[in-house]
Design a protein around this motif. Structure first.
Motif, mmCIF file in Angstrom:
data_model
loop_
_atom_site.group_PDB
_atom_site.id
_atom_site.type_symbol
_atom_site.label_atom_id
_atom_site.label_comp_id
_atom_site.label_asym_id
_atom_site.label_seq_id
_atom_site.Cartn_x
_atom_site.Cartn_y
_atom_site.Cartn_z
ATOM 1 N N GLU A 172 -3.821 7.306 -3.277
ATOM 2 C CA GLU A 172 -3.521 6.050 -2.593
ATOM 3 C C GLU A 172 -3.581 4.892 -3.569
ATOM 4 O O GLU A 172 -4.487 4.802 -4.398
ATOM 5 N N THR B 180 -5.211 13.356 -1.244
ATOM 6 C CA THR B 180 -4.407 12.142 -1.113
ATOM 7 C C THR B 180 -4.559 11.293 -2.365
ATOM 8 O O THR B 180 -5.616 11.256 -2.986
ATOM 9 N N ASN C 297 0.856 -1.186 0.000
ATOM 10 C CA ASN C 297 0.000 0.000 0.000
ATOM 11 C C ASN C 297 0.891 1.235 0.000
ATOM 12 O O ASN C 297 1.888 1.291 0.714
ATOM 13 N N ARG D 181 0.730 5.745 -0.245
ATOM 14 C CA ARG D 181 -0.137 6.915 -0.134
ATOM 15 C C ARG D 181 0.727 8.163 -0.266
ATOM 16 O O ARG D 181 1.824 8.231 0.280
ATOM 17 N N ARG E 137 0.380 12.473 0.130
ATOM 18 C CA ARG E 137 -0.451 13.561 0.641
ATOM 19 C C ARG E 137 0.103 14.900 0.161
ATOM 20 O O ARG E 137 1.297 15.150 0.239
ATOM 21 N N TRP F 62 -6.287 2.473 -7.501
ATOM 22 C CA TRP F 62 -5.867 3.843 -7.224
ATOM 23 C C TRP F 62 -7.076 4.647 -6.759
ATOM 24 O O TRP F 62 -8.122 4.592 -7.390
ATOM 25 N N SER G 259 -3.825 0.954 -3.231
ATOM 26 C CA SER G 259 -4.115 -0.065 -2.221
ATOM 27 C C SER G 259 -4.070 -1.449 -2.828
ATOM 28 O O SER G 259 -4.567 -1.674 -3.938
#
Length: 191
Positions: free
Chosen positions: A69, A67, A56, A58, A60, A81, A71
């Motif tokens: 991300e 954000t 994962n 991320r 910011r 995404w 995952s």
């Protein structure tokens, strides 16, 4: 014939038109031979990137509102995404806008989306057309009215030209051989 892969992307309401344009323009352009990586692009733009277990990741934005991300699914071989823009804590719990790309989305599409997301060029908005206007700085300048329409037309023309050039480049270069001329034979006359 190679089977096509189905993929899914979703751009939520209020997604800025410039970001949607970055994504849709990428749909008609041929994919680049060597694509950019999303995480270095975000880091270069000043975003903080975090990596967790199970692949994962991320990023910011410094404003705390945006954000990106990536995952992992339950089997860790599948990733999605998610892009979320929400007001900073204390200003509400709802999203301003969001976007989603599944793992089968061609790699250059999320990359072009993020490229548009990190573009620092000012955007044109009407004075009262900005949700949560207290979170942005509005300045009157730049192209107006007819100039914006002309710029939009020029962008569409460039995208169409790129699509035509891509189609021509991928078209077969040889023409099929024509059939030999039919031999004419005299017809028998009835008596």
């Amino acid at each position: 014939m190679k089977a096509s892969r189905c993929w899914h992307a979703a751009l939520g309401g209020n997604t800025p038109v410039e970001i949607i344009a970055g994504f849709t323009d990428a749909l008609v352009r041929p994919p680049p031979k060597a694509g950019q990586e999303i995480w270095p692009m975000l880091q270069k733009a000043g975003w903080t990137v975090e990596r967790e277990e199970r692949s994962n990741e991320r990023a910011r934005h410094p404003d705390g509102m945006t954000t990106v991300e990536r995952s992992a699914g339950l089997d860790s071989d599948w990733h999605s995404w998610d892009v979320v823009v929400a007001p900073p804590t204390g200003l509400g719990q709802h999203r301003l806008w969001s976007a989603y790309f599944d793992d089968r989305t061609p790699r250059h599409l999320p990359t072009d989306f993020v490229n548009a997301l990190t573009d620092t060029a000012p955007v044109s908005r009407g004075r009262y057309d900005v949700p949560h206007s207290h979170l942005v700085t509005q300045v009157e300048r730049g192209a107006q009215g007819d100039q914006l329409a002309a710029a939009h037309d020029a962008r569409l023309k460039a995208a169409r030209t790129a699509a035509r050039q891509a189609r021509r480049a991928s078209a077969p270069t040889t023409r099929p051989a024509s059939a030999p001329d039919a031999v004419t034979t005299p017809t028998a006359r009835g008596r």
